[in-house]
Motif scaffolding. Structure first.
Motif, short mmCIF file in Angstrom:
data_model
loop_
_atom_site.label_atom_id
_atom_site.label_comp_id
_atom_site.label_asym_id
_atom_site.label_seq_id
_atom_site.Cartn_x
_atom_site.Cartn_y
_atom_site.Cartn_z
N SER A 77 36.06 36.74 47.71
CA SER A 77 35.53 35.37 47.75
C SER A 77 35.54 34.89 49.19
N PHE A 127 31.75 45.07 47.89
CA PHE A 127 31.57 45.51 46.51
C PHE A 127 30.85 46.86 46.45
N ASN A 187 35.94 43.00 44.61
CA ASN A 187 35.35 41.68 44.77
C ASN A 187 36.11 40.85 45.80
N ASN A 239 35.09 36.11 43.01
CA ASN A 239 33.77 36.65 43.33
C ASN A 239 32.73 35.56 43.57
N ARG A 280 30.46 40.19 51.49
CA ARG A 280 31.00 40.33 50.14
C ARG A 280 30.26 41.40 49.34
N GLN A 281 28.96 41.46 49.52
CA GLN A 281 28.16 42.47 48.82
C GLN A 281 28.49 43.87 49.32
N SER A 286 43.63 44.63 41.77
CA SER A 286 42.28 45.16 41.69
C SER A 286 42.22 46.60 42.21
N LYS A 316 36.41 31.00 43.27
CA LYS A 316 37.05 32.27 42.90
C LYS A 316 37.00 32.47 41.39
N ASP A 369 39.90 39.23 45.94
CA ASP A 369 40.30 38.72 44.62
C ASP A 369 41.35 39.63 44.00
#
Length: 364
Positions: free
Chosen positions: A144, A136, A142, A164, A132-133, A21, A162, A16
């Motif tokens: 998607s 993070f 994050n 996340n 994804r976890q 970011s 999107k 993302d």
């Protein structure tokens, strides 16, 4: 006995607002603020925008002037590609814990085939959630994801929830999903093609599906067959972990327009030097050299020449683009020059490698 259907499990991971970011991650003063990675000067272009900036209509490829007009409080940050590559490598290390069938599209997105995976997890949706976890938890960024039985549908799905979030389109829902999808949401259909489709009464997938293949070929040439197939869920392209680079390029947008070929040659010499570095870094050479010229009215022209041998040397690159430059008179002032090399020799490398092909029963 009726043969059981077989499907692949494909995940498309898309970071993302990746560049923006990363900048917010590294500089706490930028967090929660509208930022744009790229140039804010007269000729600057936005490479990426934070979600705070996107609320004001700031988008990638937008001119810096327009971005600032849309969002006066916008903060411009110079890109740091070495840092983005560093983070991207760490993301790919996470991917490798699940599968070796990884096809990178760019620093911030990739396809993963998890039909068979190192975790022995039958659920592609749960694998995507876990990946994804981990991104993070380990990198504080994050991502998607889109999950389906084809790269085409997975790519579209990753954009639905999107930022996340993730979206799964199981095989039995693909046709109905595509039928209801607005035509501009189909991956690979840009504004020009979408506009042409609108004029033909094609506004969503079901409208496209009503057109026969000969009609689509008549109006969209070779792409017609592609559109005919994809709306029917026919897309068999595999995840290619050894995806070969097709081109290497370098270009530059100038602060002031160039009006003389003499000044253009000076700039092309520097661009040739940069391109040679990129070719050496990628360890490739190419036969086809293309000169890109973007004029002050934003019209773009390309001129190409294919040599009988592979080249990467800046002197040969420069001599070839010099010939292309003087092929015809430059009729307008120039705002951008670029050189690209295609027809690369990377297909010669790893020629003994065998492609990996797996197909198992699909369970979401």
């Amino acid at each position: 006995m009726e043969e059981k259907s077989t499907y692949r499990k494909i995940i498309h991971i898309d970071m993302d607002a990746f560049y923006a970011s990363v900048e917010q991650l590294d500089n706490s003063e930028l967090r929660g603020k509208p930022i744009a990675v790229g140039g804010g000067e007269d000729r600057g272009v936005v490479a990426a925008a934070s979600y705070e900036a996107r609320k004001f209509g700031v988008r990638s490829a937008m001119s810096g002037i327009l971005a600032k007009k849309n969002c006066p409080q916008l903060i411009f940050v110079k890109p740091r590609f070495d840092r983005y590559k560093e983070i991207s490598k760490k993301i790919h290390q996470i991917f490798k814990d699940y599968t070796d069938l990884i096809e990178p599209l760019s620093l911030d997105e990739a396809y993963l085939d998890v039909t068979e995976n190192k975790k022995g997890n039958p659920s592609a949706s749960l694998i995507a959630k876990e990946i994804r976890q981990r991104i993070f938890d380990e990198l504080h960024l994050n991502a998607s994801a889109g999950i389906s039985s084809s790269k085409f549908v997975a790519k579209i799905a990753s954009d639905i929830n999107k930022p996340n979030g993730q979206k799964t389109i199981p095989p039995e829902e693909i046709i109905s999903f595509l039928e209801e999808l607005p035509i501009e949401k189909f991956y690979g259909i840009g504004k020009v093609t979408a506009s042409k489709m609108y004029n033909l009464g094609i506004f969503k997938g079901s409208d496209l599906k009503e057109k026969n293949e000969s009609f689509l070929i008549e109006h969209f040439k070779s792409s017609g067959s592609h559109y005919y197939n994809i709306v029917r869920g026919i897309h068999t392209s595999k995840v290619k972990p050894n995806r070969k680079r097709k081109s290497v390029a370098a270009e530059h947008t100038f602060v002031k327009n160039l009006t003389s070929e003499v000044f253009m040659l000076e700039k092309l010499e520097k661009i040739s030097e940069e391109l040679e570095k990129r070719l050496l870094h990628s360890n490739v050479s190419g036969k086809t050299i293309t000169l890109k010229i973007k004029y002050s009215d934003f019209k773009t022209q390309t001129r190409s020449k294919t040599l009988p041998y592979f080249v990467k040397d800046k002197s040969i690159l420069l001599e070839t683009v010099k010939e292309l430059l003087f092929q015809e008179k430059v009729m307008n002032s120039v705002r951008l020059l670029g050189i690209s090399v295609t027809n690369l020799n990377n297909h010669i490398k790893n020629i003994t490698e065998k492609p990996i092909d797996v197909q198992l029963k699909f369970e979401f």
